[in-house]
Design a protein around this motif. Structure first.
Motif, short mmCIF file in Angstrom:
data_model
loop_
_atom_site.label_atom_id
_atom_site.label_comp_id
_atom_site.label_asym_id
_atom_site.label_seq_id
_atom_site.Cartn_x
_atom_site.Cartn_y
_atom_site.Cartn_z
N VAL A 184 0.85 -1.19 0.00
CA VAL A 184 0.00 0.00 0.00
C VAL A 184 0.89 1.24 0.00
O VAL A 184 1.82 1.36 0.81
N THR A 185 0.58 2.16 -0.90
CA THR A 185 1.36 3.39 -0.95
C THR A 185 0.45 4.56 -1.32
O THR A 185 -0.71 4.38 -1.70
N ALA A 186 0.99 5.74 -1.18
CA ALA A 186 0.29 6.96 -1.57
C ALA A 186 0.75 7.37 -2.96
O ALA A 186 1.55 6.69 -3.61
N THR A 187 0.29 8.52 -3.41
CA THR A 187 0.58 8.99 -4.77
C THR A 187 1.88 9.79 -4.82
O THR A 187 2.32 10.14 -5.91
N ASP A 188 2.48 10.09 -3.68
CA ASP A 188 3.51 11.13 -3.63
C ASP A 188 4.91 10.63 -3.35
O ASP A 188 5.71 11.31 -2.72
N LEU A 189 5.26 9.42 -3.83
CA LEU A 189 6.60 8.87 -3.64
C LEU A 189 7.22 8.61 -5.02
O LEU A 189 7.40 7.46 -5.42
N PRO A 190 7.58 9.64 -5.76
CA PRO A 190 8.02 9.44 -7.15
C PRO A 190 9.32 8.67 -7.30
O PRO A 190 9.62 8.19 -8.39
N LEU A 191 10.11 8.55 -6.21
CA LEU A 191 11.37 7.80 -6.28
C LEU A 191 11.23 6.39 -5.73
O LEU A 191 12.23 5.71 -5.51
N LEU A 192 10.00 5.95 -5.51
CA LEU A 192 9.78 4.58 -5.04
C LEU A 192 10.46 3.59 -5.98
O LEU A 192 10.29 3.65 -7.19
N LEU A 203 8.50 19.10 -4.73
CA LEU A 203 8.38 18.50 -6.06
C LEU A 203 9.50 18.98 -6.96
O LEU A 203 10.14 18.18 -7.67
N ALA A 204 9.79 20.28 -6.93
CA ALA A 204 10.84 20.83 -7.78
C ALA A 204 12.20 20.23 -7.43
O ALA A 204 13.01 19.94 -8.32
N ALA A 205 12.45 20.04 -6.14
CA ALA A 205 13.74 19.48 -5.72
C ALA A 205 13.92 18.05 -6.21
O ALA A 205 15.01 17.66 -6.65
N VAL A 206 12.86 17.27 -6.18
CA VAL A 206 12.97 15.89 -6.63
C VAL A 206 13.05 15.82 -8.15
O VAL A 206 13.81 15.03 -8.72
N ARG A 207 12.31 16.70 -8.82
CA ARG A 207 12.37 16.73 -10.28
C ARG A 207 13.74 17.17 -10.79
O ARG A 207 14.12 16.84 -11.93
N ALA A 208 14.48 17.92 -9.97
CA ALA A 208 15.79 18.41 -10.39
C ALA A 208 16.84 17.30 -10.44
O ALA A 208 17.93 17.49 -10.98
N ARG A 209 16.53 16.16 -9.88
CA ARG A 209 17.49 15.06 -9.90
C ARG A 209 17.67 14.53 -11.33
O ARG A 209 16.73 14.55 -12.12
#
Length: 289
Positions: free
Chosen positions: A103-111, A206-212
């Motif tokens: 079970v997870t949420a929608t907000d872990l884009p680096l899962l 979100l911007a910080a993670v997208r910058a990777r």
């Protein structure tokens, strides 16, 4: 994949999409992740790690972006009852088709799929829920649940219980820390910092993670490429091997969706097979890597 449950128990995926996203200011499900809606990315990541159904639980009437083929969508019966109701709804939806569910949420884009597999592997016959204790917090929305809990969770929600910790006091819970999680060598190689648990709640996060940078993906037939999806990798590798090349995600069986997310540690192979009269045929890889 097989969960830590015995026999041929299958593992399902449940992605909760009905959060209010108040700090983000807009629905997290619709956030753009380099051309893919964030919810679709989450479904793709979870789908790579489980062999059962992948279910999205949404608020009643909530609009959703396009999702990968085969994704199941179910509605919470009542809006605003919190994540425990979403867990109950998701577990009920996969009852009879899986013994375990991540079970997870929608907000872990680096899962990372390796994280999903590791958590599911810790769900054994002595455990009902695996709730990692990592980054200083319990992680109930990046956790594994026994599907047989569905009636109990539903009963608690009907009695007004809203928070996952109120469930945990009524069942058998394992709380692995970072060391236990990273004792799995596959996860340690792929996600040593447990960025899988880096959630995004604000536009700045979100911007910080997208910058990777995009993941560096190994290619068996040449230098690695930096690509976020199978489609990106196919475009990049067409310049090396020609447009007839088919890109195979190692360890997958039949994945063809160009939106399939790629992650650190992935290995791609290039297949160019001459067919009759010069026709070129290629292998495809499965979304269940």
């Amino acid at each position: 994949m097989r969960s830590g449950l015995s026999g041929t128990a299958r593992a399902a995926g449940i992605v909760l999409a009905g959060g209010r996203s108040s700090r983000m200011g807009t629905s997290k499900a619709d956030l753009d992740w380099f051309g893919t809606p964030l919810l679709a990315r989450m479904v793709g990541l979870v789908g790579r790690a489980v062999d059962g159904p992948v279910v999205v639980v949404r608020a009643p009437g909530q609009g959703l972006p396009p999702l990968p083929a085969g994704t199941e969508v179910v509605d919470d019966p009542v809006e605003g009852r919190g994540p425990l109701q979403g867990i109950a709804t998701g577990l009920d939806a996969v009852t009879g088709r899986a013994g375990a569910a991540f079970v997870t949420a929608t907000d872990l884009p680096l899962l990372h799929p390796a994280y999903v597999r590791r958590v599911l592997a810790l769900l054994d016959e002595h455990t009902d829920v695996v709730v990692p204790q990592a980054h200083g917090h319990p992680q109930p929305l990046a956790a594994a649940y026994r599907v047989a809990l569905a009636p109990l969770v539903t009963s608690l929600v009907d009695d007004g219980v809203r928070r996952p910790p109120d469930l945990f006091s009524r069942c058998r819970v394992t709380r692995p820390d970072e060391a236990v999680l990273l004792a799995d060598t596959a996860l340690a190689r792929a996600d040593a910092e447990l960025d899988s648990l880096r959630n995004i709640n604000t536009p700045d996060e979100l911007a910080a993670v997208r910058a990777r940078p995009a993941p560096r993906v190994v290619v068996a037939e040449g230098p690695p490429v930096a690509a976020r999806t199978l489609g990106d990798a196919t475009t990049l590798l067409a310049a090396r091997h020609g447009s007839a090349a088919r890109i195979v995600l190692a360890g997958a069986v039949g994945v063809t969706d160009p939106a399939t997310p790629l992650v650190p540690g992935d290995v791609l192979a290039v297949r160019v097979t001459p067919g009759p009269a010069g026709v070129v045929a290629g292998h495809a890889a499965s979304r269940r890597a």
